[in-house]
Structures are given as C-alpha cells and as structure tokens.
Design an enzyme around this catalytic site. Structure first.
Site, PDB file in Angstrom:
ATOM      1  N   GLU A  47      -2.881   3.580   4.178  1.00 46.35           N
ATOM      2  CA  GLU A  47      -3.514   2.396   3.603  1.00 46.35           C
ATOM      3  C   GLU A  47      -3.130   2.399   2.120  1.00 46.35           C
ATOM      4  OE1 GLU A  47      -7.714   2.507   4.486  1.00 46.35           O
ATOM      5  OE2 GLU A  47      -8.139   1.303   2.696  1.00 46.35           O
ATOM      6  N   ASP A  58     -15.611   0.495  -4.934  1.00 45.56           N
ATOM      7  CA  ASP A  58     -15.018   1.817  -5.133  1.00 45.56           C
ATOM      8  C   ASP A  58     -15.753   2.644  -6.172  1.00 45.56           C
ATOM      9  OD1 ASP A  58     -12.670   1.891  -3.335  1.00 45.56           O
ATOM     10  OD2 ASP A  58     -12.226   0.030  -4.391  1.00 45.56           O
TER      11      ASP A  58
END
Lengths: 264, 397
Positions: A47, A58
């Site tokens: 990914e 994140d």
C-alpha cells in the site's frame, strides 16, 4: 482481466502481509527500491501512501513521513512517473492510499486512468463518502479495473458493513481499534470480541486487519481472525533508519512472517 | 437561490461530510439527532434561559455615534463582545454542551485559535461538569497567553499542538484525531461553521440568535428590521453566519464578509481564502480553501489567531460563489488601525478579528442614510499584547 488483489486472495491461503509505506520517504527516489525489496522479502501486497499535508487519520509516525515526503518534493504526478515501469519488475498487487483532496485536484478520472496505466490495482481513499462512491466514482473504478477498499471500525454498524461488503471486490480494511495509526493492538477482550464478531459475519470479501499491527505477535493475532494484516507505522520506523534500507526491510519482513531474526 | 443547507448537507456545491470511517458513526449520530434535539421545547427552554441569564443576552445593538460621524453613515455595533467570556463563541458552546449532555457524552474536546472558542468551551464544560480538552497550536498558545490561563483556570486541559503550522488548522487536525480515538464518550465542539455536515448548519443555528436579535432591536431603533449592510469578519465564519442568518434570503440587505489579508493578498502571507482559495476538502467539508495545485493545504497567515485559517465554512463559500455576499480582504496593518479607531472613537477595544470588519468600512463607502450593522464579535483584551507591540512599533520604540 481479473484484478490482482482478487487473484491474490483466491490463490493464497496463508496469512497475507500488506505493508504500507509513504511515497517519497525517506528519500524522494526510495519508492521503487522499497517496492522491489518488499517483493523479494516476501510481502504479499503493498500500500503506497500518497503524502498529504493534513493526514487526519494518521498518528505521528505517518504524519512525519508525509511531511518529509512532501519536503522531498513528492506529488501524485511524481509518483506516477516513478511507477511508470514498475510492472516490469514488480508483480505484487499495488494499492494507493491517500486523502480525497489531492486526488480531486489531480482530477478523479485522470487519477484513476493514470493509476491503471502504471499498474495499480486498488485505491484506499478514507474520506471518500460511500454515497459519492456509489453515485459518482464506482463506474470510474470499474472502467479502470481498480478495486475500492473501504474501512470498517469497531463502531461501524452491521448494516453498513454489509453494504461495504457488497460494494467491495478485493478486501475489507478492518481498523483494529478506535485510534489513529501507530498504536499497538492490545488484544483486549473487547477487541477480540470485535474480531470474532466480524469473522462470524461470513462476509464475501476477505479482511485485512490494520492499525496497531507492529510485530510478529500482533500480526499473528490479527491473522487468527482475518486473512492477513497491514503494517504501516512500524514499517515506516524501519525504513527511516539512516543506513541499510534493503537489509532492514528484509529483516523486518522475515521477522514478521517467520518469527526468525536474521542478522544481516 | 437557496442559501440554507440542503438535506444532504450542501450549500450549493459546498459542504457534505468527507470523513474517515472512524468518525462516521459519531457524525451520523449527530446528523440524525441534532434537529430533533435542538428544537425540543425543553431544550429550547433550557437554552433560552442560559442565553439570557448566563450569557447575558440579548447583547446590545449600540449606535456608534462617533464612528458614524467618521464614516458619514449610521453604524450600529452588535455587542457580542459583551457576551459572557467576551465573544460570540459562547452562543454555540452553550448550545452544543446541552446537545452533548442529551447525547450522553462525558468528555468534550475542542480546537481553538485565538482562544475565545477554547475559553467558551471550557466555560460550558465547567457549567455542565464535563471533562474538557482543548487543542491549540503551539504558536497560538504563545500569542494568546491570557486565554490559555483562563482555560486552565476553568479546569480545561490545554494541549499545545506542534504539528504543521502550529496554528488553528493543526489544532483542528489534532482534535479530529482525538475524536477518532474516543468515538463513544466524546463530543467534539467545533467552534466555527466548518467541519463535516451537520456542524456548519448546527453552529450557524446556534449563532443565528445574533441576527434574530438584530432584527428586533433595529425595528425598535430605526423602525425597520432590515439594515442596508451587515458586516462581519470571517475566519471559519461563525460570527458572520450568525449575523447573516436571518438576512440570507432578504436580498435588500447587503452581506459583507471581511477576511484577513495578512501582509497583503498576494504577499504569500495571507488568509484571504475567498480570493486565494479554490474548491477542495478541508476538515471534512468541501469548500474554498488555500491549497497548492497538488492539493496540499497552504499555511495561512493573519495577525489575528482567530482568522488564521486556510478555509472558510461552506455556507460562506456559497455566499461568495453566488455573489450573495461581498468579500473584502483587510491587511494586518489596516486591522490594527481599526483597533485603534474603534478604541479611540467609541471607547471599545475590539478583538483584532472584529477590527478587520471595522477597517472594511473604509472600502464600503456607505451613504449617509444607510444603516450599517457591524458584528463586533469579540473584545480585545486577549489581543492586548499584540496591540501593545503594534503601538510600540508605531511609536518607534
């Protein structure tokens, strides 16, 4: 032609290791080296994160890698240039992950066309609304044979999980716990109950567990409940080491998959 | 044209809810419940009572005689600076804390730039007995020390944010990350008309009390509910949304939104989103935002921490795009002159945010019979150090 991600899950029963890394990190030109090393070391799919100035979901490690990558000059345009010949050497399924705004600025269909041209197999756009996917983007994904990968969390309702399962043709990204990236899977009773609950739903798509998978122990735990797991922040920490990029990657992947330390 | 939100959370092409799955259940719960809850008679009764007895509403609509003489027109100041905690922000936080309690939430998070929203949130959390965590950019904690002290005194935990530009944008990112990590017991009190639907609409409804009062007050003072102009500063845009709300569909009323040009619109140090922005997604909604051609968000600049934001709310983006509101961009320098002007002519020290609106009067050129209602969104105490530094520089110290 069948999508590479779908093919992988059909012909591959062992736990699947999906590794996330940020394009353009630690160096602008690292992307293809990391991809090839991951393939050689035994990762099952990759990914590639498209760096963004404001990555909402994140944690600090991936945020920092995004900042560095942008400072290095990484952009979607640059990434497509770097991936231009990647299919000559890399056969692993490739997923691009990034937030919707940069994709929209690139132009959604242009983006998908370019992604398909360089050999990308799937996209994770975590802030793309499901309803917009159905109404506007699904046809474009289909046109370019790209899989749309959606996230589910412990709070996602059963009805919504079923809907996501219906809309998906590769795998479901199962967020292990309520958190941003970079924490650790604790294996609490609640968490195991969530894993078990999803397992019992008998979804048509395989599931990969992500967020908090950092070592052999958490990888194995996740793989008891799903067809594999995704490692992101822990891998970013590996590649940010100042020396021995390829050796470090090989050691890390080997450790996750076999449990054996290699002293290279 | 319709200027209100549609069923899907859009104002024209702006709005929506662009959020990671981790936030979906929270936002969906709010979307499904907010209108039913806030229009329940018992909620309205409790809100009205708090707005009256705790916030101190209605705030006065003050005829600013000397400012009016200066600009040769009729200027009224809507005195949101006199609301409890010193700014309009309290209107929204009082509403949202009642909502959070009805949703059974135990923990409140907020973001703040200038600190006014943080103080307002800390205040209502103290009132409701709920835990309060406020995210604030590291740079803003330094330039807004008095408000940091206030929040702490009120029992809030202030978390300095060191990522990105260390200002409001990054404080918002961190608050969202907190919410992702605490989806069940936590309510996020967003302080402006930004964020995923239903926030822009919900915050606008809580701030709409401003224009509701202006209509009544103006009728009493001028015999008409409709001013010629309503003027307000816009960072995210909550005070402007409140001042405009009951005039959105009254085309005879000119809506004037004033943004921060920073060092100048084309200086590279600006927060004039309507001029510099383009269609994109920030903090969960599609709106106008300052970004590179690659879609990376550009760091804004304003002397006012409250206007230092690279986007505007989707309602304002629509007002700009449709031409319903006229937008001005005022520099740091002009805003500081606005602070001095209002202080010396009216004995009111405005927040630097509000001073941007005051400075726009120079460009608007209202006629003598025009009625200008300017939303004085907050008081300037919090900005005193910035103001003193500016005056010292002027004096050559």
């Amino acid at each position: 032609m069948e999508n590479k991600i779908a093919q992988l899950f059909k012909g591959h029963s062992t736990p699947n290791l999906n590794v996330y890394f940020t394009a353009g990190f630690p160096e602008l030109g690292s992307t293809t080296t990391i991809l090839k090393t991951l393939q050689d070391a035994g990762a099952d799919l990759v990914e590639i994160g498209m760096p963004y100035s404001d990555p909402l979901a994140d944690g600090p490690t991936i945020q920092q890698s995004n900042t560095v990558a942008l400072r290095n000059g990484m952009s979607i345009k640059k990434l497509f240039e770097q991936l231009n010949d990647v299919r000559d050497t890399v056969t692993l399924p490739i997923i691009l992950m990034g937030y919707l705004n940069p994709v929209l600025q690139y132009g959604f269909e242009n983006f998908c066309r370019e992604a398909a041209r360089v050999g990308v197999d799937g996209l994770i756009i975590p802030d793309m609304p499901l309803v917009e996917y159905e109404e506007e983007y699904q046809a474009i994904f289909g046109k370019y044979n790209l899989s749309a990968i959606f996230l589910i969390t412990p709070q996602t309702s059963e009805a919504r999980i079923r809907k996501i399962d219906e809309l998906t043709n590769s795998f479901i990204y199962m967020v292990s716990t309520a958190s941003t990236t970079g924490n650790t899977v604790a294996g609490t009773q609640n968490q195991l109950a969530y894993f078990e609950r999803i397992k019992q739903m008998n979804l048509k798509n395989p599931k990969l567990i992500g967020f908090g998978i950092s070592d052999k122990k958490s990888f194995d735990l996740a793989c008891r409940y799903a067809e594999g797991a995704i490692i992101g922040s822990a891998f970013i920490k590996v590649i940010q080491q100042p020396t021995g990029l390829q050796e470090n990657i090989r050691d890390f992947i080997h450790l996750i998959k076999s449990g054996e330390e290699i002293f290279s | 044209m319709n200027y209100s939100v549609d069923e899907r959370g859009y104002y024209g092409k702006f709005g929506g809810a662009y959020i990671p799955e981790m936030l979906y259940p929270n936002v969906e719960e709010l979307r499904q419940k907010y209108l039913d809850i806030i229009y329940e008679p018992s909620f309205q009764e409790e809100l009205d009572e708090l707005l009256r007895d705790y916030v101190g509403r209605p705030t006065p609509l003050y005829f600013a005689k000397r400012l009016s003489e200066k600009f040769n027109t009729k200027i009224y100041l809507k005195r949101e600076d006199l609301a409890h905690t010193g700014a309009h922000k309290i209107n929204n936080t009082v509403g949202q804390i009642l909502l959070a309690k009805r949703l059974g939430k135990k923990r409140i998070i907020a973001e703040t730039g200038a600190g006014q929203h943080g103080v307002a949130t800390a205040t209502v959390c103290a009132l409701a007995g709920l835990e309060c965590i406020v995210y604030m950019g590291q740079i803003d904690t330094e330039r807004q020390k008095p408000n940091v002290a206030r929040m702490k005194l009120l029992g809030a935990k202030v978390v300095p944010v060191t990522s990105g530009s260390q200002t409001l944008k990054d404080a918002t990112n961190e608050a969202i990350r907190d919410w992702i990590s605490n989806p069940e017991d936590t309510h996020y009190i967003i302080g402006s008309v930004v964020g995923p639907h239903p926030y822009p609409d919900m915050v606008a409804r809580f701030q709409a009390v401003i224009s509701a009062e202006v209509r009544q007050q103006l009728l009493f003072k001028e015999g008409t509910e409709f001013p010629t102009y309503v003027v307000a500063c816009v960072g995210g845009g909550s005070n402007a949304a409140g001042a405009f709300y009951h005039y959105l569909n009254e085309p005879a009323v000119n809506l004037v939104a004033v943004e921060a040009a920073g060092h100048g619109v084309n200086s590279g140090l600006s927060a004039a989103t309507s001029v510099l922005g383009s269609l994109g997604i920030i903090h969960g909604s599609k709106t106008l935002l300052m970004q590179t051609e690659d879609g990376q968000i550009v760091e804004p600049h304003s002397i006012s921490a409250g206007l230092d934001y690279p986007g505007i709310g989707p309602m304002h983006a629509h007002l700009y795009d449709s031409g319903r509101a006229k937008f001005y961009a005022i520099t740091d320098e002009e805003a500081m002159q606005g602070v001095v002007l209002c202080s010396r002519l009216e004995g009111i020290i405005p927040a630097i945010e509000s001073a941007h609106a005051i400075a726009a009067l120079h460009y608007m050129q209202p006629k003598p019979d025009d009625i200008v209602v300017l939303n004085l969104s907050g008081r300037g105490d919090k900005d005193l150090q910035t103001i003193i530094n500016y005056l010292d520089e002027q004096d050559g110290k």
